[in-house]
Design an enzyme around this catalytic site. Structure first.
Site, PDB file in Angstrom:
ATOM      1  N   PRO A 188       6.658  -2.513  -4.786  1.00  0.00           N
ATOM      2  CA  PRO A 188       5.704  -3.590  -5.019  1.00  0.00           C
ATOM      3  C   PRO A 188       4.986  -3.979  -3.731  1.00  0.00           C
ATOM      4  O   PRO A 188       5.620  -4.136  -2.693  1.00  0.00           O
ATOM      5  CB  PRO A 188       6.567  -4.734  -5.540  1.00  0.00           C
ATOM      6  CG  PRO A 188       7.966  -4.397  -5.164  1.00  0.00           C
ATOM      7  CD  PRO A 188       8.050  -2.923  -5.029  1.00  0.00           C
ATOM      8  N   GLU A 189       3.680  -4.094  -3.817  1.00  0.00           N
ATOM      9  CA  GLU A 189       2.878  -4.541  -2.685  1.00  0.00           C
ATOM     10  C   GLU A 189       2.257  -5.891  -3.040  1.00  0.00           C
ATOM     11  O   GLU A 189       2.568  -6.448  -4.088  1.00  0.00           O
ATOM     12  CB  GLU A 189       1.798  -3.491  -2.365  1.00  0.00           C
ATOM     13  CG  GLU A 189       2.382  -2.115  -2.062  1.00  0.00           C
ATOM     14  CD  GLU A 189       1.321  -1.079  -1.683  1.00  0.00           C
ATOM     15  OE1 GLU A 189       0.283  -1.450  -1.124  1.00  0.00           O
ATOM     16  OE2 GLU A 189       1.547   0.105  -1.974  1.00  0.00           O
TER      17      GLU A 189
END
Ligand SMILES: [Zn+2]
Length: 294
Positions: free
Chosen positions: A8-9
């Site tokens: 996840p960014e």
């Protein structure tokens, strides 16, 4: 496809934040269950005791960290690491407002490490099979000096993130542009996918020396970073609106990438015709168009 299990960014974390709001913001944390405390940093021994009974007053984000502010000046800090997920279960009563995220509560799985039970009866479950994520507590007033945030670079979607600021963060750096942008001290929140995409939009090679950027290139890069993140957040938002996933988990969505995981495909720039190339930089795959990106 080997690149699906992406970390996840910023946009995914922002999507999780928005998905959590209806179930957690304004609610009291009635009970906290810690099944496993050896996460990336150990869950403090007094975690449940300090959190139980507090009301969550808001949920913010700094880089890839979620910050749930609680009354009494305490902040619940959450990082999803590589494989962390937050899932909302129940209750079915419409008044509790988990709304369409409400799902019947299954038995805890082997990777469901922490559970928060809210006053209205929603269960927010943190699962992380690789345990690179974390949940910890920090005093809100000391967050800027906290070891996790003290050295963190600027928020790319914040008002201060200008080409001049980006230029200053990259100045004198001998590392490749790709590595510099992955460094959370340079810019907060970017990871492999959105760095690849931003460099493509900006027409800059991931292998170019970070300190070599000048003038218009920096302007293009700063704009490209904002654009890819904003578009991804919008895509995440539409996933949230249509959320129908049976397990209620938040934050991961299918996005259209222009170069990421597209090695061997034709470049999408009109008239380019080149093939997207994959190179390995510091053990991570970089994808770029050798013709469009210099
Ligand atoms: Zn191209």
């Amino acid at each position: 496809m080997p690149y699906k299990a992406a970390m996840p960014e910023l946009p995914e974390v922002e999507t999780v934040r928005r998905g959590l709001l209806p179930a957690l913001a304004g609610q009291q944390i009635r009970k906290v269950l810690v099944r496993r405390s050896d996460l990336r940093i150990p869950v403090p021994a007094d975690f449940a005791r300090r959190l139980e009974g507090r009301r969550v007053t808001g949920i913010g984000r700094r880089g890839k960290y979620l910050l749930a502010s609680c009354d009494g000046g305490l902040t619940l800090v959450i990082h999803l690491g590589m494989s962390g997920r937050l899932t909302i279960h129940g209750p079915d009563s419409a008044g509790a407002r988990p709304g369409r995220f409400a799902h019947p509560a299954p038995l805890p799985g082997p990777h469901d490490h922490i559970e928060l039970l809210t006053g209205p009866g929603a269960r927010i479950v943190f699962s992380d099979h690789r345990r690179f994520g974390l949940m910890t507590l920090a005093e809100e007033a000391s967050l800027p000096q906290h070891p996790l945030f003290k050295q963190m670079g600027p928020e790319p979607l914040g008002p201060d993130f200008t080409p001049a600021l980006l230029a200053a963060r990259l100045r004198g750096k001998d590392t490749p542009l790709k590595a510099a942008l992955l460094d959370q001290h340079v810019v907060a929140g970017l990871g492999n996918i959105y760095v690849c995409e931003a460099l493509f939009r900006a027409g800059l090679s991931p292998e170019r020396r970070a300190g070599s950027l000048r003038g218009k290139s920096t302007v293009r890069l700063a704009e490209a970073i904002k654009t890819v993140l904003e578009e991804a957040i919008e895509a995440g938002g539409s996933t949230l609106r249509d959320y129908a996933k049976a397990d209620g988990s938040l934050g991961y969505f299918q996005n259209e990438f222009r170069v990421y995981a597209r090695a061997g495909e034709e470049c999408s720039s009109p008239g380019c015709g080149a093939t997207i190339k994959r190179v390995v930089q510091s053990n991570r795959s970089s994808f770029h168009c050798p013709r469009c990106q210099r």
